[in-house]
Motif scaffolding. Sequence first.
Motif, PDB file in Angstrom:
ATOM      1  N   ARG A 403       0.888  -1.172   0.000  1.00 44.52           N
ATOM      2  CA  ARG A 403       0.000   0.000   0.000  1.00 44.52           C
ATOM      3  C   ARG A 403       0.919   1.213   0.000  1.00 44.52           C
ATOM      4  NH1 ARG A 403      -5.199  -1.146   1.246  1.00 44.52           N
ATOM      5  NH2 ARG A 403      -5.557   0.972   2.000  1.00 44.52           N
ATOM      6  N   THR A 404       0.944   1.934  -1.108  1.00 41.04           N
ATOM      7  CA  THR A 404       2.040   2.873  -1.328  1.00 41.04           C
ATOM      8  C   THR A 404       1.679   4.337  -1.118  1.00 41.04           C
ATOM      9  OG1 THR A 404       1.563   3.220  -3.682  1.00 41.04           O
ATOM     10  CG2 THR A 404       2.921   1.331  -3.126  1.00 41.04           C
ATOM     11  N   THR A 405       2.735   5.108  -0.849  1.00 39.08           N
ATOM     12  CA  THR A 405       2.677   6.556  -0.963  1.00 39.08           C
ATOM     13  C   THR A 405       3.956   6.955  -1.681  1.00 39.08           C
ATOM     14  OG1 THR A 405       2.294   8.647   0.190  1.00 39.08           O
ATOM     15  CG2 THR A 405       3.808   7.104   1.234  1.00 39.08           C
ATOM     16  N   PHE A 406       3.983   8.187  -2.220  1.00 43.70           N
ATOM     17  CA  PHE A 406       5.148   8.577  -3.012  1.00 43.70           C
ATOM     18  C   PHE A 406       5.858   9.773  -2.398  1.00 43.70           C
ATOM     19  CE2 PHE A 406       7.135  10.954  -6.564  1.00 43.70           C
ATOM     20  CZ  PHE A 406       8.077  10.010  -6.926  1.00 43.70           C
ATOM     21  N   HIS A 407       7.157   9.621  -2.207  1.00 52.47           N
ATOM     22  CA  HIS A 407       7.992  10.717  -1.704  1.00 52.47           C
ATOM     23  C   HIS A 407       8.672  11.393  -2.890  1.00 52.47           C
ATOM     24  CE1 HIS A 407      11.195  12.861   0.369  1.00 52.47           C
ATOM     25  NE2 HIS A 407      12.094  12.173  -0.298  1.00 52.47           N
ATOM     26  N   ASP A 408       8.314  12.656  -3.143  1.00 55.94           N
ATOM     27  CA  ASP A 408       9.013  13.397  -4.198  1.00 55.94           C
ATOM     28  C   ASP A 408      10.420  13.695  -3.720  1.00 55.94           C
ATOM     29  OD1 ASP A 408       6.983  14.518  -6.390  1.00 55.94           O
ATOM     30  OD2 ASP A 408       5.944  14.479  -4.473  1.00 55.94           O
ATOM     31  N   SER A 409      11.404  13.268  -4.493  1.00 58.56           N
ATOM     32  CA  SER A 409      12.791  13.565  -4.121  1.00 58.56           C
ATOM     33  C   SER A 409      13.056  15.025  -4.459  1.00 58.56           C
ATOM     34  CB  SER A 409      13.723  12.653  -4.894  1.00 58.56           C
ATOM     35  OG  SER A 409      13.289  11.330  -4.731  1.00 58.56           O
ATOM     36  N   CYS A 410      13.670  15.737  -3.514  1.00 55.99           N
ATOM     37  CA  CYS A 410      13.820  17.202  -3.636  1.00 55.99           C
ATOM     38  C   CYS A 410      14.365  17.632  -4.985  1.00 55.99           C
ATOM     39  CB  CYS A 410      14.765  17.709  -2.565  1.00 55.99           C
ATOM     40  SG  CYS A 410      14.337  17.180  -0.935  1.00 55.99           S
ATOM     41  N   ASN A 411      15.465  17.010  -5.376  1.00 62.66           N
ATOM     42  CA  ASN A 411      16.150  17.517  -6.563  1.00 62.66           C
ATOM     43  C   ASN A 411      15.419  17.181  -7.858  1.00 62.66           C
ATOM     44  OD1 ASN A 411      18.672  18.923  -5.753  1.00 62.66           O
ATOM     45  ND2 ASN A 411      18.953  17.031  -4.624  1.00 62.66           N
ATOM     46  N   VAL A 412      14.711  16.077  -7.875  1.00 64.81           N
ATOM     47  CA  VAL A 412      13.936  15.746  -9.074  1.00 64.81           C
ATOM     48  C   VAL A 412      12.694  16.631  -9.118  1.00 64.81           C
ATOM     49  CG1 VAL A 412      12.731  13.927 -10.313  1.00 64.81           C
ATOM     50  CG2 VAL A 412      14.785  13.383  -9.006  1.00 64.81           C
ATOM     51  N   ALA A 413      12.078  16.851  -7.962  1.00 64.96           N
ATOM     52  CA  ALA A 413      10.864  17.664  -7.916  1.00 64.96           C
ATOM     53  C   ALA A 413      11.196  19.142  -8.137  1.00 64.96           C
ATOM     54  CB  ALA A 413      10.158  17.460  -6.580  1.00 64.96           C
ATOM     55  N   ARG A 414      12.014  19.691  -7.242  1.00 65.54           N
ATOM     56  CA  ARG A 414      12.283  21.127  -7.323  1.00 65.54           C
ATOM     57  C   ARG A 414      13.416  21.458  -8.288  1.00 65.54           C
ATOM     58  NH1 ARG A 414      10.587  21.057  -1.693  1.00 65.54           N
ATOM     59  NH2 ARG A 414      12.570  20.171  -1.056  1.00 65.54           N
ATOM     60  N   GLY A 415      14.313  20.494  -8.492  1.00 66.96           N
ATOM     61  CA  GLY A 415      15.463  20.761  -9.357  1.00 66.96           C
ATOM     62  C   GLY A 415      15.148  20.601 -10.823  1.00 66.96           C
ATOM     63  N   MET A 416      14.135  19.799 -11.155  1.00 68.33           N
ATOM     64  CA  MET A 416      13.797  19.641 -12.576  1.00 68.33           C
ATOM     65  C   MET A 416      12.289  19.611 -12.826  1.00 68.33           C
ATOM     66  SD  MET A 416      15.114  15.721 -13.247  1.00 68.33           S
ATOM     67  CE  MET A 416      14.900  15.790 -15.013  1.00 68.33           C
ATOM     68  N   GLY A 417      11.503  19.847 -11.801  1.00 65.65           N
ATOM     69  CA  GLY A 417      10.059  19.990 -11.998  1.00 65.65           C
ATOM     70  C   GLY A 417       9.342  18.737 -12.435  1.00 65.65           C
ATOM     71  N   MET A 418       9.824  17.586 -12.026  1.00 66.15           N
ATOM     72  CA  MET A 418       9.147  16.355 -12.430  1.00 66.15           C
ATOM     73  C   MET A 418       8.210  15.875 -11.313  1.00 66.15           C
ATOM     74  SD  MET A 418      10.643  12.646 -13.387  1.00 66.15           S
ATOM     75  CE  MET A 418      11.714  13.178 -14.686  1.00 66.15           C
TER      76      MET A 418
END
Lengths: 549, 156
Positions: A403-418
Amino acid sequence: MSKYVPKLSDLKKEFDEKPSVLKGNYSVQEWWDIPVEFRDGNWCFPGKPEVLEDLGFANPRKWAATDENWQLPAGWQKTISDGLQSRLKKYRSLKLFLDSCVRCGACADKCHFFLGTGDPKNMPVVRAELLRSVYRHDFPLVEKILKGFSGSRKLTEAVIKEWHMYFHQCTECRRCSVFCPFGIDTAEITMMVRELLNLIGVNNNWILAPVSNCNRTGNHLGIEPHTFVQNINSLVEDIEDLTGVAVEPTFNRKGAEVLFITPSGDVFGDPGVYTMMGYLLLFHHIGLDYTISTYASEGGNFGMFTSNDMMKKLNAKMYHEAKRLGVKWILGGECGHMWRVVHQYMNTMNGPADFLEVPVSPITGTRFSNAAATKMVHIAEFTADLIHHKKLKLDPKRNDHLRTTFHDSCNVARGMGMFEEPRHILRNVCNTFHEMPEDTIREKTFCCGSGSGLNAEENMENRMRGGFPRANAVKQVKDRHKVNSLVTICAIDRASLPPLMNYWNPGVSVYGLHELVGNALIMQGEKKRTEDLRENPMAGFEDGGDDEE
Amino acid sequence: MNTVLAKFLESNKKAILQQWLDCALALFPEKMGYSTPVAMVLSGALEKILSGLGKSENDCQEALDDVTRILAVQNFPPSKALSIFLEPKLILRDIMMKTTVAGTLTQEVQEAFNSRFDRLTLEAFDSYMRHREKIYQLKVEEGSRRMYMALRRTEA
């Protein structure tokens, strides 16, 4: 009452005698006069002399942050002052960030370290002020005249200790910059201060040892090519045992279409290796013409936490290897800071990579024009595109035990907007996915608390404090939706979130996204699958279950 | 615990909790605000502990763990961390001096309350130590995970 219970009078005495801002002890003093205190669990071991010698870095010696005398080199003030001056000239962003802050405080309560510790010097504005106060003292003329009034101070050894403490309580995650009306990037201020500190030998072994290893053998652990190959082949055997499918990765193969580069944690560490198995299954599934380099065997780049020059040098091996092997483009694995380096710095540091082609997916024909400059595609984009074009045979039921949740990794999220690509994949490879609270995900994601080379064991308490806001958000979905799996796309997350979860939320395991892809992929010629890549039983497939379509 | 105390706690819960939480937040370096995740978790856990006290079947282990889990990784010594479990006695005394209900609390009930908090302090000590030990365990496990493949090869 037991005689071992401390007496209230003693406790009150300690509390009364120890100064605190809350009690007004420092009301007549400037904020920077509050002394820093290094104690177990809040500092990382310094770089070993031999590591510094390997790298040709300044001031190799044996020392510890708890020492009274840090054995700084003669003339260290001039080294820092000259270093700052040359960087101000070289990097306009640094000068802009130092000059433009109006101390509005919008960033103050956004930092996970501040939220976890309550220490005001962990407010991004104050952390940056640790450098600004010195900058004001030494540089702009008006500020020099207005000394004291402008909040400037002299560079002393106490300032260096403070820098070491607080710029190693910043994970360069950039959550603060999302809320800054001027867009000041405190992460870049941290990067610059760490670079300055390295000039006088004030450093962190957990960063410098991987840098040195990477500089010599191409990956953080210093694993040499034959061992690198043996490790991956050992994972290939595991895959065959579990699925009956023999995947066939190639190494250093000239003329392959794609060079695949991932953080070495995926090849050596638990749970990264399961993510690696996921990649290998995926590439086999789609028949990708790819190769893995045993020299550019590290996607991560701890140079980013050391100095700009070191970041550039370690990054260059990717392009060198791509050129040597004659590939068309580079596919990158799940990593965090690797993608900040690639997305924001690679092209200007080591580009343009004219010898490569703009990446085109050989399966779907999608042209990744967003990677036209760097020629390097993130695997989550690549896989999301495959799923979008229905090129993968997936059975999400195989992840029903998660049963999952997703952690946005800082650099992928804020560093490249994915943000959407990994979620698109996750929704297609599993049936239960719940988001954490809105202000803790996507561009507002909370760091794991161990990024930017702070993942040292001796720094565990600090990491637990810094990671608390993230863990607390996971706890909410754990309590509300019985989430038991935290999925992420960053190698440092895969290393640092397991202890964080084990401490704050026992019962929550950490998974790489492509591990779940690997579980769900229906491979041609596979045997009946009953266990996931970790050899845990899949719910509903244990006995008599049927995973065929 | 008797109904008199339960009633007293219920009617003064808000005041006791507020003061108790303030004491807890005062442990932190400087500016741990009420809206931080740390304050929210502490507030919820302290409330659970307090609510459980007046009841006969009092199991506040989970709430106690929530509090000590936070305390065990802070930058202050155990003596300071666990001092928050000594505070309720003082808070109770202060409140009783100010309220009329106080007259109804006998010496016996007060002693029961104090002795319950003494026990709670000791339970908190156990819980705190479990979390300290967990930190060391995490360090060992992390080392093994990082060298997973190397260890696997040595075992093979």
